[in-house]
Design a protein around this motif. Structure first.
Motif, mmCIF file in Angstrom:
data_model
loop_
_atom_site.group_PDB
_atom_site.id
_atom_site.type_symbol
_atom_site.label_atom_id
_atom_site.label_comp_id
_atom_site.label_asym_id
_atom_site.label_seq_id
_atom_site.Cartn_x
_atom_site.Cartn_y
_atom_site.Cartn_z
ATOM 1 N N LEU A 158 -5.268 50.316 11.217
ATOM 2 C CA LEU A 158 -5.217 51.498 12.075
ATOM 3 C C LEU A 158 -4.582 52.662 11.327
ATOM 4 N N GLU A 159 -4.982 53.873 11.682
ATOM 5 C CA GLU A 159 -4.463 55.070 11.035
ATOM 6 C C GLU A 159 -3.870 56.002 12.078
ATOM 7 N N PHE A 163 -5.344 56.587 15.895
ATOM 8 C CA PHE A 163 -4.731 55.485 16.640
ATOM 9 C C PHE A 163 -4.978 55.603 18.144
ATOM 10 N N VAL A 174 -1.828 44.367 18.111
ATOM 11 C CA VAL A 174 -1.413 45.235 17.010
ATOM 12 C C VAL A 174 -0.098 44.749 16.406
ATOM 13 N N PHE A 176 2.867 46.062 14.158
ATOM 14 C CA PHE A 176 3.544 47.215 13.571
ATOM 15 C C PHE A 176 4.387 46.702 12.407
ATOM 16 N N LEU A 208 -0.582 48.563 12.017
ATOM 17 C CA LEU A 208 -0.243 49.964 11.791
ATOM 18 C C LEU A 208 1.011 50.042 10.937
ATOM 19 N N CYS A 210 4.167 51.639 9.929
ATOM 20 C CA CYS A 210 5.109 52.557 10.578
ATOM 21 C C CYS A 210 5.742 53.544 9.608
ATOM 22 N N ALA A 213 3.263 56.298 10.105
ATOM 23 C CA ALA A 213 2.989 56.603 11.514
ATOM 24 C C ALA A 213 4.300 56.587 12.290
#
Length: 291
Positions: A158-159, A163, A174, A176, A208, A210, A213
């Motif tokens: 994921l970007e 997202f 997901v 993280f 994802l 972090c 993000a």
């Protein structure tokens, strides 16, 4: 033999500069794009845009200028190269969750599909992402791959920029994580295997980072990594708190899919501490009586 190197150095720099300009037919300016430029385009039009702010010293359009010059040689490339000012179009850049500059964006289908590259990607990276091949100045156009498609059996990276839109429909498990996190690296093989074992279900197993993000992870109150959470239609509905073992992770996913989940691992750090405190008090009491 050169006698005065102080005088020769500027001359060499000038000659080198002229040589570079002769070899690379760079355009002086790129097209200034706006959100309306993307929305009003045709479905087949692809945009390569450098999203920047005026005070950013590292925001250089050299690579994009060069790529634009290459693409000009072929009318069928159908790629427009330009820049988007994130101060002028602050709301647009905020919606994309852009926190680093420069950021390169690849937009298609009137801006509804996009991918973001942080920093200053080199020319080969840009060509690869666009699906273009560069060979002696010749460019062949290919259809840009939809980066939002979650392929069954594979972990979906994921970007930040996509997202929210990606998770808006469907169910997602997901992870993280952080690339430097030891426990995240330990979990990685099981996470890949989990995606393989769940490929026949209507579920996307994603992850994802972090570190790129930060805003999203803060928004979903990710206090530590790795954190595993279940999303349904864009909402975080459950955080997994059980063992990071493949069998438990799969059981959790199936329970969430079938609506039979019961949190059997609801203990928290606080409850563990309370148990340890009770144990210490009991041990101390026994020790006193023995003495």
């Amino acid at each position: 033999m050169l006698g005065n190197t102080d005088l020769c150095s500027p001359l060499i720099l000038v000659l080198a500069s002229l040589l570079v300009q002769a070899k690379l037919p760079l355009r002086q300016e790129l097209i200034s794009l706006s959100p309306n430029s993307l929305r009003s385009s045709s479905d087949g039009q692809v945009f390569l845009a450098e999203l920047y702010v005026a005070h950013c010293e590292s925001c250089s359009s050299l690579r994009l200028n060069y790529l634009a010059a290459i693409l000009e040689d072929r009318s069928d490339a159908n790629v427009t190269v330009g820049t988007i000012d994130c101060i002028k179009y602050a709301n647009f850049c905020s919606e994309l969750n852009i926190t680093k500059y420069p950021t390169v964006g690849i937009f298609k289908r009137r801006g509804e599909q996009y991918r973001l590259l942080y920093g200053s990607p080199d020319l080969l990276t840009l060509m690869k992402v666009l699906g273009l091949q560069h060979d002696g100045g010749m460019v062949e156009s290919r259809e840009l791959r939809d980066e939002r498609i979650c392929n069954p059996g594979r972990v979906f990276a994921l970007e930040p920029g996509t997202f929210t839109r990606t998770l808006s429909h469907g169910q997602f498990l997901v992870k993280f994580y952080s690339p430097t996190c030891f426990h995240c690296r330990v979990l990685a093989p099981a996470w890949i295997e989990l995606a393989t074992r769940l490929q026949s279900y209507d579920l996307c197993v994603g992850e994802l980072d972090c570190t790129i993000a930060v805003a999203i992870c803060n928004n979903f109150e990710i206090k530590h990594v790795p954190t595993i959470a279940w999303f349904r239609n864009g909402e975080k509905v459950q955080v997994y708190s059980g063992p990071r073992d493949l069998s438990y992770l799969k059981e959790f996913a199936l329970d969430m899919l079938h609506g039979t989940y019961r949190n059997r691992y609801s203990y928290s750090t606080g409850s563990i501490k309370e148990r340890n405190d009770v144990f210490l008090i009991l041990a101390f009491t026994i020790y006193i009586f023995v003495l």
